[in-house]
Design a protein around this motif. Structure first.
Motif, PDB file in Angstrom:
ATOM      1  N   GLY A  97       0.800  -0.965   0.531  1.00 13.48           N
ATOM      2  CA  GLY A  97       0.196  -0.209   0.080  1.00 13.48           C
ATOM      3  C   GLY A  97       1.004   0.978  -0.002  1.00 13.48           C
ATOM      4  N   ASN A  98       0.841   2.387   0.723  1.00 12.23           N
ATOM      5  CA  ASN A  98       1.218   3.379   0.971  1.00 12.23           C
ATOM      6  C   ASN A  98       2.861   3.401   2.434  1.00 12.23           C
ATOM      7  OD1 ASN A  98       0.033   4.769  -1.097  1.00 12.23           O
ATOM      8  ND2 ASN A  98      -1.544   5.188   0.182  1.00 12.23           N
ATOM      9  N   GLN A  99       2.656   2.087   2.825  1.00 12.82           N
ATOM     10  CA  GLN A  99       3.910   1.592   3.947  1.00 12.82           C
ATOM     11  C   GLN A  99       4.599   0.658   3.323  1.00 12.82           C
ATOM     12  OE1 GLN A  99       1.032  -0.283   6.146  1.00 12.82           O
ATOM     13  NE2 GLN A  99       2.326   1.108   7.513  1.00 12.82           N
ATOM     14  N   VAL A 100       6.376   1.650   3.566  1.00 13.18           N
ATOM     15  CA  VAL A 100       7.264   0.400   3.087  1.00 13.18           C
ATOM     16  C   VAL A 100       7.470   0.094   3.779  1.00 13.18           C
ATOM     17  CG1 VAL A 100      10.042   0.855   2.502  1.00 13.18           C
ATOM     18  CG2 VAL A 100       7.956   2.338   1.048  1.00 13.18           C
ATOM     19  N   TRP A 101       7.907  -0.980   4.283  1.00 15.78           N
ATOM     20  CA  TRP A 101       8.553  -1.751   5.383  1.00 15.78           C
ATOM     21  C   TRP A 101       9.820  -2.520   4.601  1.00 15.78           C
ATOM     22  CZ3 TRP A 101       5.919  -2.216  10.119  1.00 15.78           C
ATOM     23  CH2 TRP A 101       4.594  -2.502   9.941  1.00 15.78           C
ATOM     24  N   MET A 102      10.344  -3.722   5.718  1.00 18.71           N
ATOM     25  CA  MET A 102      12.007  -4.195   6.144  1.00 18.71           C
ATOM     26  C   MET A 102      10.553  -5.971   5.512  1.00 18.71           C
ATOM     27  SD  MET A 102      14.224  -3.499   9.020  1.00 18.71           S
ATOM     28  CE  MET A 102      15.096  -4.780   8.887  1.00 18.71           C
ATOM     29  N   ALA A 103      11.212  -6.414   4.662  1.00 19.52           N
ATOM     30  CA  ALA A 103      10.381  -8.166   4.623  1.00 19.52           C
ATOM     31  C   ALA A 103      11.460  -8.961   5.076  1.00 19.52           C
ATOM     32  CB  ALA A 103      10.907  -8.371   2.724  1.00 19.52           C
ATOM     33  N   GLN A 104      12.355  -8.490   6.116  1.00 19.03           N
ATOM     34  CA  GLN A 104      12.796  -9.763   6.800  1.00 19.03           C
ATOM     35  C   GLN A 104      13.209  -9.038   7.714  1.00 19.03           C
ATOM     36  OE1 GLN A 104      16.415  -9.149   4.225  1.00 19.03           O
ATOM     37  NE2 GLN A 104      17.131 -10.215   5.763  1.00 19.03           N
ATOM     38  N   ASN A 105      13.365  -9.781   9.124  1.00 23.30           N
ATOM     39  CA  ASN A 105      13.637  -9.448   9.761  1.00 23.30           C
ATOM     40  C   ASN A 105      14.670  -9.037  10.468  1.00 23.30           C
ATOM     41  OD1 ASN A 105      11.227 -10.659  10.769  1.00 23.30           O
ATOM     42  ND2 ASN A 105      11.785 -12.707  11.585  1.00 23.30           N
ATOM     43  N   LEU A 106      14.921  -7.625  11.844  1.00 21.27           N
ATOM     44  CA  LEU A 106      16.308  -7.386  12.105  1.00 21.27           C
ATOM     45  C   LEU A 106      17.008  -8.052  12.638  1.00 21.27           C
ATOM     46  CD1 LEU A 106      17.022  -4.851  11.586  1.00 21.27           C
ATOM     47  CD2 LEU A 106      16.584  -4.047  14.123  1.00 21.27           C
ATOM     48  N   ASN A 107      18.262  -7.779  12.060  1.00 24.78           N
ATOM     49  CA  ASN A 107      19.370  -9.039  12.700  1.00 24.78           C
ATOM     50  C   ASN A 107      20.573  -7.702  13.112  1.00 24.78           C
ATOM     51  OD1 ASN A 107      20.645 -11.638  13.049  1.00 24.78           O
ATOM     52  ND2 ASN A 107      20.932 -12.054  11.087  1.00 24.78           N
ATOM     53  N   GLU A 108      19.821  -7.329  13.727  1.00 23.51           N
ATOM     54  CA  GLU A 108      21.554  -5.886  14.418  1.00 23.51           C
ATOM     55  C   GLU A 108      21.129  -6.294  16.101  1.00 23.51           C
ATOM     56  OE1 GLU A 108      23.747  -3.822  14.526  1.00 23.51           O
ATOM     57  OE2 GLU A 108      23.126  -4.351  12.762  1.00 23.51           O
ATOM     58  N   PRO A 109      22.823  -6.593  16.335  1.00 27.74           N
ATOM     59  CA  PRO A 109      23.477  -6.957  17.694  1.00 27.74           C
ATOM     60  C   PRO A 109      23.460  -4.877  18.066  1.00 27.74           C
ATOM     61  CG  PRO A 109      25.268  -6.971  15.804  1.00 27.74           C
ATOM     62  CD  PRO A 109      24.019  -6.957  15.293  1.00 27.74           C
ATOM     63  N   HIS A 110      23.615  -4.189  17.334  1.00 29.48           N
ATOM     64  CA  HIS A 110      24.247  -3.031  17.979  1.00 29.48           C
ATOM     65  C   HIS A 110      22.840  -1.938  17.748  1.00 29.48           C
ATOM     66  CE1 HIS A 110      28.037  -4.476  16.899  1.00 29.48           C
ATOM     67  NE2 HIS A 110      28.439  -4.483  18.291  1.00 29.48           N
ATOM     68  N   PHE A 111      22.947  -0.814  18.398  1.00 27.33           N
ATOM     69  CA  PHE A 111      22.083   0.210  19.211  1.00 27.33           C
ATOM     70  C   PHE A 111      22.133   1.097  17.440  1.00 27.33           C
ATOM     71  CE2 PHE A 111      20.822  -0.992  23.404  1.00 27.33           C
ATOM     72  CZ  PHE A 111      19.569  -1.191  23.132  1.00 27.33           C
ATOM     73  N   LYS A 112      21.887   2.407  17.426  1.00 23.21           N
ATOM     74  CA  LYS A 112      22.025   2.893  16.195  1.00 23.21           C
ATOM     75  C   LYS A 112      23.773   4.172  16.832  1.00 23.21           C
ATOM     76  CE  LYS A 112      18.932   4.977  14.585  1.00 23.21           C
ATOM     77  NZ  LYS A 112      17.344   5.519  14.021  1.00 23.21           N
ATOM     78  N   ASN A 113      23.414   3.804  18.234  1.00 19.65           N
ATOM     79  CA  ASN A 113      24.685   4.952  18.474  1.00 19.65           C
ATOM     80  C   ASN A 113      26.368   3.788  18.549  1.00 19.65           C
ATOM     81  OD1 ASN A 113      24.513   3.645  20.682  1.00 19.65           O
ATOM     82  ND2 ASN A 113      24.560   5.038  22.051  1.00 19.65           N
ATOM     83  N   GLY A 114      26.065   2.829  18.013  1.00 23.53           N
ATOM     84  CA  GLY A 114      26.752   1.489  17.642  1.00 23.53           C
ATOM     85  C   GLY A 114      27.200   0.658  19.358  1.00 23.53           C
ATOM     86  N   ASP A 115      26.667   1.142  20.840  1.00 23.96           N
ATOM     87  CA  ASP A 115      26.497   0.121  21.807  1.00 23.96           C
ATOM     88  C   ASP A 115      26.114  -0.899  21.298  1.00 23.96           C
ATOM     89  OD1 ASP A 115      27.417   2.858  22.978  1.00 23.96           O
ATOM     90  OD2 ASP A 115      25.538   3.262  23.986  1.00 23.96           O
TER      91      ASP A 115
END
Length: 214
Positions: free
Chosen positions: A35-53
């Motif tokens: 529709g009018n949304q853009v979603w990730m098409a897979q699950n997040l796989n990130e071990p850090h926060f945005k600031n690198g912690d």
């Protein structure tokens, strides 16, 4: 998220699907427009926060329960199996989702209740059901399975006490919004069920995360 109001939307997201790169670690993620949304098409796989912690990886029952009891952000792989992580991504407790350091990649956000509810309204307008969100490997070769290329897998969840459950039965996605002091909202996709489920779970549980484009 209406495209007509998103003057900051990069032109590459005007397509129906594609790949973006998380600047934190150069991981590549699929995305899809519904529709009018853009979603990730897979699950997040990130071990850090945005600031690198780093976000704490918790393997044992005791580590997982301690993280929940102390409101500490935490993640794990289902059954602590990194091979499953390549397909399912990570399971996060809600404290990781809610942390002010930010879990979503740059330019993306954790979905709110309103974001998920809009997704469900879009399904209804398209005359689609939950099967249209679920990958063939999850639900089987239904005629309408994964029609929207959302690629929901049966990634299961982790209970507040640390036990794993629901693999190949449930896809469970955190909302950033709370239900009450002890639980947060979530979207559930249940194998062989045509209706998406909307509910809540203990914040100390572990669910998958899908991000939405800002």
């Amino acid at each position: 998220m209406e495209f007509s109001n998103q003057h900051k939307m990069n032109s590459c997201y005007e397509k129906d699907s594609g790949i973006f790169i998380d600047e934190r670690d150069s991981k590549k993620y699929k995305w899809v427009r519904v529709g009018n949304q853009v979603w990730m098409a897979q699950n997040l796989n990130e071990p850090h926060f945005k600031n690198g912690d780093p976000i704490k990886q918790t393997r044992t029952l005791e580590e997982w329960k301690k993280a929940g009891n102390t409101c500490t952000p935490a993640w794990c792989y289902y059954n602590n199996d990194s091979v499953l992580g390549e397909k399912f991504g990570k399971l996060y407790n809600w404290y990781a989702v809610n942390d002010p350091r930010g879990l979503a990649p740059k330019g993306w956000a954790l979905p709110s209740n309103a974001d998920f509810q809009k997704l469900l309204r879009t399904l209804s307008k398209m005359d689609k059901d939950a099967m249209a969100l679920q990958h063939d490997s999850f639900v089987g070769a239904y005629p309408d399975s994964d029609a929207l290329k959302f690629h929901a897998y049966g990634s299961g969840y982790r209970k507040e006490g640390g036990a794993f459950a629901g693999k190949d039965e449930y896809a469970s996605y955190w909302s950033k919004d709370t239900a009450n002091a002890y639980s947060a909202n979530a979207l559930y996709l249940n194998k062989d069920k045509f209706e998406p489920l909307w509910g809540s779970y203990y914040k100390s549980g572990g669910f998958s995360v899908r991000c939405i484009k800002q």
